[in-house]
Scaffold this active site. Structure first.
Site, PDB file in Angstrom:
ATOM      1  N   HIS A  17      29.628  26.176  42.349  1.00 59.53           N
ATOM      2  CA  HIS A  17      30.055  26.177  40.939  1.00 59.53           C
ATOM      3  C   HIS A  17      29.074  25.370  40.085  1.00 59.53           C
ATOM      4  O   HIS A  17      28.670  25.801  39.004  1.00 59.53           O
ATOM      5  CB  HIS A  17      31.435  25.517  40.787  1.00 59.53           C
ATOM      6  N   LYS A  41      46.623  32.131  43.569  1.00 54.68           N
ATOM      7  CA  LYS A  41      46.113  31.059  44.431  1.00 54.68           C
ATOM      8  C   LYS A  41      46.986  29.812  44.345  1.00 54.68           C
ATOM      9  O   LYS A  41      47.355  29.386  43.252  1.00 54.68           O
ATOM     10  CB  LYS A  41      44.679  30.695  44.016  1.00 54.68           C
ATOM     11  N   ARG A  90      28.280  35.743  44.596  1.00 50.34           N
ATOM     12  CA  ARG A  90      27.816  35.327  45.926  1.00 50.34           C
ATOM     13  C   ARG A  90      27.461  36.512  46.801  1.00 50.34           C
ATOM     14  O   ARG A  90      26.604  36.425  47.663  1.00 50.34           O
ATOM     15  CB  ARG A  90      28.919  34.535  46.648  1.00 50.34           C
ATOM     16  N   SER A 127      35.924  27.500  47.299  1.00 47.67           N
ATOM     17  CA  SER A 127      36.864  26.371  47.285  1.00 47.67           C
ATOM     18  C   SER A 127      37.860  26.508  48.428  1.00 47.67           C
ATOM     19  O   SER A 127      38.210  25.520  49.082  1.00 47.67           O
ATOM     20  CB  SER A 127      37.626  26.335  45.955  1.00 47.67           C
TER      21      SER A 127
HETATM   22  O1  PNS Z   1      37.813  30.838  40.437  1.00 44.20           O
HETATM   23  P1  PNS Z   1      38.560  32.153  40.368  1.00 44.20           P
HETATM   24  O2  PNS Z   1      39.970  31.985  40.898  1.00 44.20           O
HETATM   25  O3  PNS Z   1      37.828  33.283  41.032  1.00 44.20           O
HETATM   26  O4  PNS Z   1      38.656  32.507  38.813  1.00 44.20           O
HETATM   27  C1  PNS Z   1      39.326  33.680  38.376  1.00 44.20           C
HETATM   28  C2  PNS Z   1      39.741  33.500  36.904  1.00 44.20           C
HETATM   29  C3  PNS Z   1      40.688  32.328  36.777  1.00 44.20           C
HETATM   30  C4  PNS Z   1      38.498  33.261  36.069  1.00 44.20           C
HETATM   31  C5  PNS Z   1      40.421  34.836  36.464  1.00 44.20           C
HETATM   32  O5  PNS Z   1      41.528  35.075  37.301  1.00 44.20           O
HETATM   33  C6  PNS Z   1      40.853  34.778  35.000  1.00 44.20           C
HETATM   34  O6  PNS Z   1      40.038  34.995  34.121  1.00 44.20           O
HETATM   35  N1  PNS Z   1      42.138  34.450  34.747  1.00 44.20           N
HETATM   36  C7  PNS Z   1      42.680  34.274  33.427  1.00 44.20           C
HETATM   37  C8  PNS Z   1      43.660  35.404  33.061  1.00 44.20           C
HETATM   38  C9  PNS Z   1      42.911  36.635  32.606  1.00 44.20           C
HETATM   39  O7  PNS Z   1      42.192  36.633  31.627  1.00 44.20           O
HETATM   40  N2  PNS Z   1      43.092  37.727  33.373  1.00 44.20           N
HETATM   41  C10 PNS Z   1      42.461  39.002  33.084  1.00 44.20           C
HETATM   42  C11 PNS Z   1      41.177  39.159  33.868  1.00 44.20           C
HETATM   43  S1  PNS Z   1      40.380  40.705  33.517  1.00 44.20           S
END
Ligand code: PNS
Length: 160
Positions: A17, A41, A90, A127
């Site tokens: 990150h 999660k 990744r 993570s």
């Molecule tokens: O670190 P992660 O868990 O891979 O991050 C994913 C995250 C939190 C960035 C993604 O789930 C997100 O953007 N969530 C916010 C809600 C949202 O906007 N959802 C629509 C995604 S198209």
């Protein structure tokens, strides 16, 4: 001002990150690291703990700030005047999911996503795996910022 967001669960932040955040900070005037809730999660750290760890780990980057948001990422971008989302890639399996989210986010808001190829040294890092390895006593010293390592070991000790 060119402003980007690096969104994620950051539970907790890894060196992978940090690599993406640092590289985004070289490309944009301001980078907001936004801790978002990923409902699929289970968390080890609270949102404010994750934010504090990110603040400590990015303290040397003057154009980076840390924030949190409950809701749609694109609503956050709209509220903050952010034009770009930056995320690390990744692997090919990341790409499928990230491309889908990038297209959805663009469709609903017009906000662009830049997918940054990860430093290959961190390709295996997540993570979830860091937490799993550390839970069973594995050494994750070189995988997370020192401040995260310290808090991770403390959290695991609290649980025992
Ligand atoms: O670190 P992660 O868990 O891979 O991050 C994913 C995250 C939190 C960035 C993604 O789930 C997100 O953007 N969530 C916010 C809600 C949202 O906007 N959802 C629509 C995604 S198209």
């Amino acid at each position: 001002m060119r402003r980007a967001v690096c969104p994620g669960s950051y539970d907790p932040a890894t060196n992978g990150h940090l690599d993406v955040i640092e590289r985004a900070a070289n490309l944009f005037d301001e980078v907001v690291v936004a801790v978002l809730v990923n409902k699929s999660k289970q968390g080890m750290f609270t949102i404010s703990e994750r934010m504090q760890l990110l603040q400590d780990a990015t303290a040397q980057l003057p154009n980076v700030r840390v924030d949190s948001w409950h809701g749609l990422l694109t609503d956050y971008c709209k509220e903050q005047g952010i034009q770009s989302i930056v995320k690390g890639l990744r692997s090919v399996s990341d790409f499928d999911y990230e491309l889908q989210m990038a297209q959805m986010n663009r469709e609903i808001s017009g906000v662009e996503t830049l997918l940054m190829s990860n430093n290959p040294s961190y390709s295996f890092l997540s993570s979830s795996l860091v937490k799993e390895v550390a839970t069973y006593g594995g050494d994750v010293t070189d995988m997370v910022p020192p401040v995260v390592h310290e808090r991770l070991l403390a959290r695991l000790a609290e649980r025992d």
